[in-house]
Design a protein around this motif. Structure first.
Motif, PDB file in Angstrom:
ATOM      1  N   UNK A 111       0.839  -1.194   0.000  1.00  0.00           N
ATOM      2  CA  UNK A 111       0.000   0.000   0.000  1.00  0.00           C
ATOM      3  C   UNK A 111       0.880   1.252   0.000  1.00  0.00           C
ATOM      4  N   UNK A 112       0.451   2.247  -0.736  1.00  0.00           N
ATOM      5  CA  UNK A 112       1.195   3.500  -0.833  1.00  0.00           C
ATOM      6  C   UNK A 112       0.987   4.295   0.456  1.00  0.00           C
ATOM      7  N   UNK A 113       2.091   4.795   1.006  1.00  0.00           N
ATOM      8  CA  UNK A 113       2.054   5.618   2.219  1.00  0.00           C
ATOM      9  C   UNK A 113       3.100   6.717   2.097  1.00  0.00           C
ATOM     10  N   UNK A 114       3.043   7.653   3.040  1.00  0.00           N
ATOM     11  CA  UNK A 114       4.101   8.650   3.153  1.00  0.00           C
ATOM     12  C   UNK A 114       4.028   9.807   2.184  1.00  0.00           C
ATOM     13  N   UNK A 115       2.911   9.942   1.479  1.00  0.00           N
ATOM     14  CA  UNK A 115       2.731  11.078   0.575  1.00  0.00           C
ATOM     15  C   UNK A 115       1.354  11.693   0.851  1.00  0.00           C
ATOM     16  N   UNK A 116       1.012  12.732   0.148  1.00  0.00           N
ATOM     17  CA  UNK A 116      -0.258  13.431   0.310  1.00  0.00           C
ATOM     18  C   UNK A 116      -1.418  12.439   0.416  1.00  0.00           C
ATOM     19  N   UNK A 117      -2.327  12.686   1.355  1.00  0.00           N
ATOM     20  CA  UNK A 117      -3.456  11.781   1.602  1.00  0.00           C
ATOM     21  C   UNK A 117      -4.319  11.557   0.355  1.00  0.00           C
ATOM     22  N   UNK A 118      -4.496  12.582  -0.453  1.00  0.00           N
ATOM     23  CA  UNK A 118      -5.293  12.412  -1.676  1.00  0.00           C
ATOM     24  C   UNK A 118      -4.580  11.484  -2.652  1.00  0.00           C
ATOM     25  N   UNK A 119      -3.257  11.578  -2.751  1.00  0.00           N
ATOM     26  CA  UNK A 119      -2.492  10.669  -3.610  1.00  0.00           C
ATOM     27  C   UNK A 119      -2.634   9.236  -3.114  1.00  0.00           C
ATOM     28  N   UNK A 120      -2.531   9.056  -1.795  1.00  0.00           N
ATOM     29  CA  UNK A 120      -2.671   7.717  -1.208  1.00  0.00           C
ATOM     30  C   UNK A 120      -4.067   7.170  -1.504  1.00  0.00           C
ATOM     31  N   UNK A 121      -5.088   8.000  -1.360  1.00  0.00           N
ATOM     32  CA  UNK A 121      -6.464   7.575  -1.633  1.00  0.00           C
ATOM     33  C   UNK A 121      -6.622   7.131  -3.085  1.00  0.00           C
ATOM     34  N   UNK A 122      -6.077   7.892  -4.009  1.00  0.00           N
ATOM     35  CA  UNK A 122      -6.188   7.519  -5.423  1.00  0.00           C
ATOM     36  C   UNK A 122      -5.427   6.221  -5.712  1.00  0.00           C
ATOM     37  N   UNK A 123      -4.274   6.029  -5.096  1.00  0.00           N
ATOM     38  CA  UNK A 123      -3.524   4.770  -5.266  1.00  0.00           C
ATOM     39  C   UNK A 123      -4.306   3.598  -4.693  1.00  0.00           C
ATOM     40  N   UNK A 124      -4.957   3.807  -3.558  1.00  0.00           N
ATOM     41  CA  UNK A 124      -5.789   2.759  -2.965  1.00  0.00           C
ATOM     42  C   UNK A 124      -6.925   2.396  -3.915  1.00  0.00           C
ATOM     43  N   UNK A 125      -7.531   3.406  -4.521  1.00  0.00           N
ATOM     44  CA  UNK A 125      -8.617   3.148  -5.475  1.00  0.00           C
ATOM     45  C   UNK A 125      -8.112   2.342  -6.671  1.00  0.00           C
ATOM     46  N   UNK A 126      -6.939   2.694  -7.188  1.00  0.00           N
ATOM     47  CA  UNK A 126      -6.353   1.924  -8.297  1.00  0.00           C
ATOM     48  C   UNK A 126      -6.133   0.484  -7.857  1.00  0.00           C
ATOM     49  N   UNK A 127      -5.501   0.306  -6.705  1.00  0.00           N
ATOM     50  CA  UNK A 127      -5.222  -1.047  -6.212  1.00  0.00           C
ATOM     51  C   UNK A 127      -6.502  -1.872  -6.104  1.00  0.00           C
ATOM     52  N   UNK A 128      -7.548  -1.277  -5.565  1.00  0.00           N
ATOM     53  CA  UNK A 128      -8.801  -2.007  -5.381  1.00  0.00           C
ATOM     54  C   UNK A 128      -9.492  -2.303  -6.708  1.00  0.00           C
ATOM     55  N   UNK A 129      -9.538  -1.320  -7.606  1.00  0.00           N
ATOM     56  CA  UNK A 129     -10.215  -1.548  -8.891  1.00  0.00           C
ATOM     57  C   UNK A 129      -9.467  -2.554  -9.749  1.00  0.00           C
ATOM     58  N   UNK A 130      -8.158  -2.668  -9.586  1.00  0.00           N
ATOM     59  CA  UNK A 130      -7.369  -3.608 -10.371  1.00  0.00           C
ATOM     60  C   UNK A 130      -7.169  -4.931  -9.641  1.00  0.00           C
ATOM     61  N   UNK A 131      -7.791  -5.107  -8.502  1.00  0.00           N
ATOM     62  CA  UNK A 131      -7.713  -6.357  -7.752  1.00  0.00           C
ATOM     63  C   UNK A 131      -8.699  -7.364  -8.342  1.00  0.00           C
ATOM     64  N   UNK A 132      -8.628  -8.621  -7.936  1.00  0.00           N
ATOM     65  CA  UNK A 132      -9.597  -9.611  -8.443  1.00  0.00           C
ATOM     66  C   UNK A 132     -11.057  -9.214  -8.190  1.00  0.00           C
ATOM     67  N   UNK A 133     -11.317  -8.464  -7.126  1.00  0.00           N
ATOM     68  CA  UNK A 133     -12.695  -8.027  -6.866  1.00  0.00           C
ATOM     69  C   UNK A 133     -13.158  -6.993  -7.881  1.00  0.00           C
ATOM     70  N   UNK A 134     -12.219  -6.250  -8.478  1.00  0.00           N
ATOM     71  CA  UNK A 134     -12.489  -5.266  -9.539  1.00  0.00           C
ATOM     72  C   UNK A 134     -13.513  -4.210  -9.145  1.00  0.00           C
ATOM     73  N   UNK A 135     -13.432  -3.757  -7.909  1.00  0.00           N
ATOM     74  CA  UNK A 135     -14.324  -2.702  -7.449  1.00  0.00           C
ATOM     75  C   UNK A 135     -13.685  -1.994  -6.267  1.00  0.00           C
ATOM     76  N   UNK A 136     -14.361  -0.980  -5.781  1.00  0.00           N
ATOM     77  CA  UNK A 136     -13.897  -0.252  -4.605  1.00  0.00           C
ATOM     78  C   UNK A 136     -14.581  -0.797  -3.359  1.00  0.00           C
ATOM     79  N   UNK A 137     -13.867  -0.784  -2.247  1.00  0.00           N
ATOM     80  CA  UNK A 137     -14.521  -1.103  -0.984  1.00  0.00           C
ATOM     81  C   UNK A 137     -15.434   0.063  -0.622  1.00  0.00           C
TER      82      UNK A 137
END
Length: 191
Positions: A111-137
């Motif tokens: 998981x991306x950490x240590x940078x602007x919270x909005x950047x981390x949020x967008x990286x989390x969204x990418x990770x989740x959408x590109x995961x096998x679940x293919x959606x956001x929590x």
């Protein structure tokens, strides 16, 4: 995730010839400045206008911070192991104002950490959408709605989805990497 550097393949779809590209793009086509991704798009003939329309929409949408877009692109490239996407957009990210530290953070294996919270949020969204679940929590979606509002949450989700399609296209065709001098000061593939 390492920064994707090269394709792990021996066969690629050839770029169309300059004459083929000029027939699709028109007389404004300049082989010295047109990025390889745009050249490969031209090789799709009648699909080209739709692809370029989406590029124009993503890179020209109102209210989207170019740094946010570049964070999405780089995280998509890292997660989907897309060498062209990473190589071209690492320079565009710098041009848009991302620091070396922020670019390094986006390439994190975990998981991306240590940078602007909005950047981390967008990286989390990418990770989740590109995961096998293919959606956001629900948690990520709720945070996006709270942070960006409904309109921009929709725009960011569309942007994340677009870069999935683009990375798949780039990887499957194996679009040749660019040179940094060809990218120059761009923050968009269209110049």
């Amino acid at each position: 995730m390492a920064r994707p550097a090269t394709y792990d393949a021996h066969i690629s779809v050839p770029l169309p010839t300059d004459d083929e590209i000029r027939r699709v793009i028109g007389d404004d086509y300049d082989p010295a400045t047109t990025l390889n991704v745009v050249k490969m798009f031209a090789g799709t003939a009648d699909i080209h206008p739709g692809l370029i329309g989406m590029v124009r929409a993503i890179f020209g949408t109102e209210g989207i911070d170019a740094r946010h877009r570049e964070v999405i692109i780089l995280r998509a490239a890292a997660v989907l192991n897309a060498p062209y996407e990473w190589q071209a957009n690492e320079q565009m990210a710098r041009n848009a104002g991302l620091s070396a530290h922020e670019i390094d953070a986006v390439a994190a294996d975990d998981a991306v950490t240590g940078i602007d919270e909005e950047f981390v949020l967008l990286c989390t969204a990418v990770d989740e959408m590109y995961s096998p679940a293919a959606t956001l929590t629900d948690e990520t979606l709720a945070t996006m709605l709270e942070t960006f509002g409904a309109l921009f949450t929709r725009k960011y989700i569309a942007t994340i989805a677009w870069f999935s399609l683009l990375s798949l296209f780039l990887n499957a065709t194996r679009v040749p990497l660019e040179t940094t001098d060809k990218i120059g000061n761009r923050t968009s593939p269209l110049g």
